[in-house]
Design a protein around this motif. Sequence first.
Motif, PDB file in Angstrom:
ATOM      1  N   ILE A  52       0.814  -1.210   0.000  1.00 22.31           N
ATOM      2  CA  ILE A  52       0.000   0.000   0.000  1.00 22.31           C
ATOM      3  C   ILE A  52       0.855   1.272   0.000  1.00 22.31           C
ATOM      4  CG2 ILE A  52      -0.263   0.371   2.501  1.00 22.31           C
ATOM      5  CD1 ILE A  52      -3.325   0.585   1.906  1.00 22.31           C
ATOM      6  N   ASP A  53       2.127   1.163   0.433  1.00 19.74           N
ATOM      7  CA  ASP A  53       3.006   2.327   0.506  1.00 19.74           C
ATOM      8  C   ASP A  53       4.186   2.255  -0.454  1.00 19.74           C
ATOM      9  OD1 ASP A  53       1.548   3.717   2.490  1.00 19.74           O
ATOM     10  OD2 ASP A  53       2.398   2.425   4.039  1.00 19.74           O
ATOM     11  N   THR A  54       4.142   1.335  -1.426  1.00 22.42           N
ATOM     12  CA  THR A  54       5.211   1.262  -2.419  1.00 22.42           C
ATOM     13  C   THR A  54       4.618   1.325  -3.821  1.00 22.42           C
ATOM     14  OG1 THR A  54       5.159  -1.167  -2.534  1.00 22.42           O
ATOM     15  CG2 THR A  54       6.623  -0.173  -0.891  1.00 22.42           C
ATOM     16  N   GLY A  55       5.453   1.639  -4.790  1.00 24.96           N
ATOM     17  CA  GLY A  55       4.988   1.712  -6.166  1.00 24.96           C
ATOM     18  C   GLY A  55       5.476   2.978  -6.841  1.00 24.96           C
ATOM     19  N   VAL A  56       4.895   3.279  -7.985  1.00 23.21           N
ATOM     20  CA  VAL A  56       5.309   4.431  -8.783  1.00 23.21           C
ATOM     21  C   VAL A  56       4.893   5.723  -8.083  1.00 23.21           C
ATOM     22  CG1 VAL A  56       5.108   5.575 -11.006  1.00 23.21           C
ATOM     23  CG2 VAL A  56       5.058   3.073 -10.884  1.00 23.21           C
ATOM     24  N   PRO A  57       5.848   6.596  -7.725  1.00 23.67           N
ATOM     25  CA  PRO A  57       5.475   7.866  -7.085  1.00 23.67           C
ATOM     26  C   PRO A  57       4.887   8.844  -8.097  1.00 23.67           C
ATOM     27  CG  PRO A  57       7.859   7.755  -7.382  1.00 23.67           C
ATOM     28  CD  PRO A  57       7.316   6.439  -7.849  1.00 23.67           C
ATOM     29  N   VAL A  58       3.744   9.420  -7.755  1.00 24.77           N
ATOM     30  CA  VAL A  58       3.099  10.436  -8.594  1.00 24.77           C
ATOM     31  C   VAL A  58       2.616  11.559  -7.686  1.00 24.77           C
ATOM     32  CG1 VAL A  58       2.391   8.801 -10.388  1.00 24.77           C
ATOM     33  CG2 VAL A  58       0.866   9.242  -8.451  1.00 24.77           C
ATOM     34  N   ARG A  59       2.164  12.642  -8.285  1.00 27.28           N
ATOM     35  CA  ARG A  59       1.625  13.746  -7.490  1.00 27.28           C
ATOM     36  C   ARG A  59       0.428  13.277  -6.665  1.00 27.28           C
ATOM     37  NH1 ARG A  59      -0.089  18.172 -11.283  1.00 27.28           N
ATOM     38  NH2 ARG A  59      -0.407  16.414 -12.681  1.00 27.28           N
ATOM     39  N   LEU A 112      -9.628  -6.903  -7.434  1.00 23.53           N
ATOM     40  CA  LEU A 112      -8.745  -6.562  -6.314  1.00 23.53           C
ATOM     41  C   LEU A 112      -7.273  -6.645  -6.719  1.00 23.53           C
ATOM     42  CD1 LEU A 112     -10.128  -8.069  -2.981  1.00 23.53           C
ATOM     43  CD2 LEU A 112      -9.605  -5.687  -3.495  1.00 23.53           C
ATOM     44  N   LEU A 113      -6.915  -7.661  -7.483  1.00 24.63           N
ATOM     45  CA  LEU A 113      -5.535  -7.779  -7.948  1.00 24.63           C
ATOM     46  C   LEU A 113      -5.150  -6.585  -8.826  1.00 24.63           C
ATOM     47  CD1 LEU A 113      -5.366 -11.600  -8.723  1.00 24.63           C
ATOM     48  CD2 LEU A 113      -4.229 -10.399  -6.846  1.00 24.63           C
ATOM     49  N   LEU A 114      -6.100  -6.126  -9.638  1.00 21.76           N
ATOM     50  CA  LEU A 114      -5.860  -4.920 -10.425  1.00 21.76           C
ATOM     51  C   LEU A 114      -5.604  -3.725  -9.510  1.00 21.76           C
ATOM     52  CD1 LEU A 114      -5.885  -3.358 -13.152  1.00 21.76           C
ATOM     53  CD2 LEU A 114      -8.365  -3.080 -12.832  1.00 21.76           C
ATOM     54  N   LEU A 115      -6.387  -3.614  -8.439  1.00 19.90           N
ATOM     55  CA  LEU A 115      -6.192  -2.526  -7.475  1.00 19.90           C
ATOM     56  C   LEU A 115      -4.798  -2.592  -6.865  1.00 19.90           C
ATOM     57  CD1 LEU A 115      -8.719  -1.270  -4.836  1.00 19.90           C
ATOM     58  CD2 LEU A 115      -6.393  -1.804  -4.142  1.00 19.90           C
ATOM     59  N   PHE A 116      -4.385  -3.796  -6.427  1.00 20.15           N
ATOM     60  CA  PHE A 116      -3.056  -3.939  -5.825  1.00 20.15           C
ATOM     61  C   PHE A 116      -1.963  -3.545  -6.818  1.00 20.15           C
ATOM     62  CE2 PHE A 116      -5.044  -7.678  -3.311  1.00 20.15           C
ATOM     63  CZ  PHE A 116      -5.656  -6.779  -2.439  1.00 20.15           C
ATOM     64  N   TRP A 117      -2.132  -3.935  -8.053  1.00 19.56           N
ATOM     65  CA  TRP A 117      -1.130  -3.697  -9.093  1.00 19.56           C
ATOM     66  C   TRP A 117      -1.001  -2.216  -9.440  1.00 19.56           C
ATOM     67  CZ3 TRP A 117      -2.357  -4.310 -14.907  1.00 19.56           C
ATOM     68  CH2 TRP A 117      -1.216  -4.079 -15.677  1.00 19.56           C
ATOM     69  N   GLN A 118      -2.146  -1.542  -9.577  1.00 20.05           N
ATOM     70  CA  GLN A 118      -2.145  -0.163 -10.072  1.00 20.05           C
ATOM     71  C   GLN A 118      -2.212   0.883  -8.956  1.00 20.05           C
ATOM     72  OE1 GLN A 118      -1.635   0.967 -13.171  1.00 20.05           O
ATOM     73  NE2 GLN A 118      -1.215  -1.157 -13.717  1.00 20.05           N
ATOM     74  N   TRP A 119      -2.279   0.447  -7.702  1.00 16.89           N
ATOM     75  CA  TRP A 119      -2.375   1.380  -6.590  1.00 16.89           C
ATOM     76  C   TRP A 119      -1.190   2.343  -6.592  1.00 16.89           C
ATOM     77  CZ3 TRP A 119      -6.043   2.420  -2.978  1.00 16.89           C
ATOM     78  CH2 TRP A 119      -5.659   3.156  -1.848  1.00 16.89           C
ATOM     79  N   ARG A 120      -1.478   3.631  -6.354  1.00 21.50           N
ATOM     80  CA  ARG A 120      -0.434   4.647  -6.279  1.00 21.50           C
ATOM     81  C   ARG A 120      -0.242   5.050  -4.819  1.00 21.50           C
ATOM     82  NH1 ARG A 120      -0.244   2.783 -10.647  1.00 21.50           N
ATOM     83  NH2 ARG A 120       0.009   3.880 -12.644  1.00 21.50           N
ATOM     84  N   PRO A 121       0.979   4.944  -4.323  1.00 20.84           N
ATOM     85  CA  PRO A 121       1.209   5.213  -2.899  1.00 20.84           C
ATOM     86  C   PRO A 121       1.118   6.693  -2.559  1.00 20.84           C
ATOM     87  CG  PRO A 121       3.298   4.851  -4.014  1.00 20.84           C
ATOM     88  CD  PRO A 121       2.217   4.572  -5.032  1.00 20.84           C
ATOM     89  N   MET A 122       0.697   6.959  -1.332  1.00 20.20           N
ATOM     90  CA  MET A 122       0.753   8.296  -0.741  1.00 20.20           C
ATOM     91  C   MET A 122       1.417   8.115   0.622  1.00 20.20           C
ATOM     92  SD  MET A 122      -2.855  10.085  -1.865  1.00 20.20           S
ATOM     93  CE  MET A 122      -3.891   8.643  -1.653  1.00 20.20           C
ATOM     94  N   PRO A 123       2.750   8.088   0.649  1.00 23.85           N
ATOM     95  CA  PRO A 123       3.477   7.590   1.827  1.00 23.85           C
ATOM     96  C   PRO A 123       3.631   8.565   2.991  1.00 23.85           C
ATOM     97  CG  PRO A 123       5.018   8.170   0.078  1.00 23.85           C
ATOM     98  CD  PRO A 123       3.639   8.366  -0.485  1.00 23.85           C
TER      99      PRO A 123
END
Length: 259
Positions: A52-59, A112-123
């Motif tokens: 939930i806190d990792t992945g591609v950083p975006v605005r 749900l797997l799509l959500l996990f895959w494409q989720w964008r973190p806000m750390p």
Amino acid sequence: MSEARLIDPAMPENRMLKFTAFLYGAVAYLTFLVTFLYAIGFVWGLVVPKTIDTGVPVRAGVALAIDLLLMSLFAIQHSVMARRKPFKRWWTQYIPKSVERSTYVLLSSLTLLLLFWQWRPMPAIVWHVEEPDIAAAITALSYLGWVIVFTSTFLINHFELFGLHQVVNNLAGRDMPAPTFRTPLYYKLVRHPLYLGFIIAFWAAPTMSVGHLLFAAVTTAYIFVGIMLEERDLIDLFGDEYRNYRRRVSMLVPWRKSI
């Protein structure tokens, strides 16, 4: 004098269709198990490659829009396909009833797997518990939430809930038993222990990021909407038996009676 035996040429084909339905149901169930285990790692930030806190950083605004879209997609799919009226009546005109639940489980898992895959973190950190004993207690509470979720499914009928019972009975040539209203163990304390377990698991976090907070808040809001829709179906199915149960037992908080 020999007696001729009449063999229905459709019988081997029917058996093959039933076996195919069973394999489909088994795949759907295994997909659910993988998704459930991944969900635990996703929320806790353990083991799985994407949390939930990792992945591609975006605005932040872009992350918020993407994450809300993903959660909305799951909510719509999960709610619409679960409704007895009118969706299930329409849906089962085109797919066999034996695989209706498995199809629902499979599509929910894939969403749900799509959500996990494409989720964008806000750390960014909302809160962080530094005291080790308190942090450990909060983590243990989150563990308890997941245990409540999983065990709640077995208290009703785990394999029917996730479609395996239906395809096994279909393979064996047995009809599904009529639904009966039962309130085992947790269900004597709250009407929706499975949802209570999810709420505990999502909110009991010694470190809460903005992304985790968004996930917990939106899923909690969806849980209350889901309860409203589900209880409407349960009243249609069980009538006064469920109405009386709702008057006796609270929705989510064990020590408060519903009004």
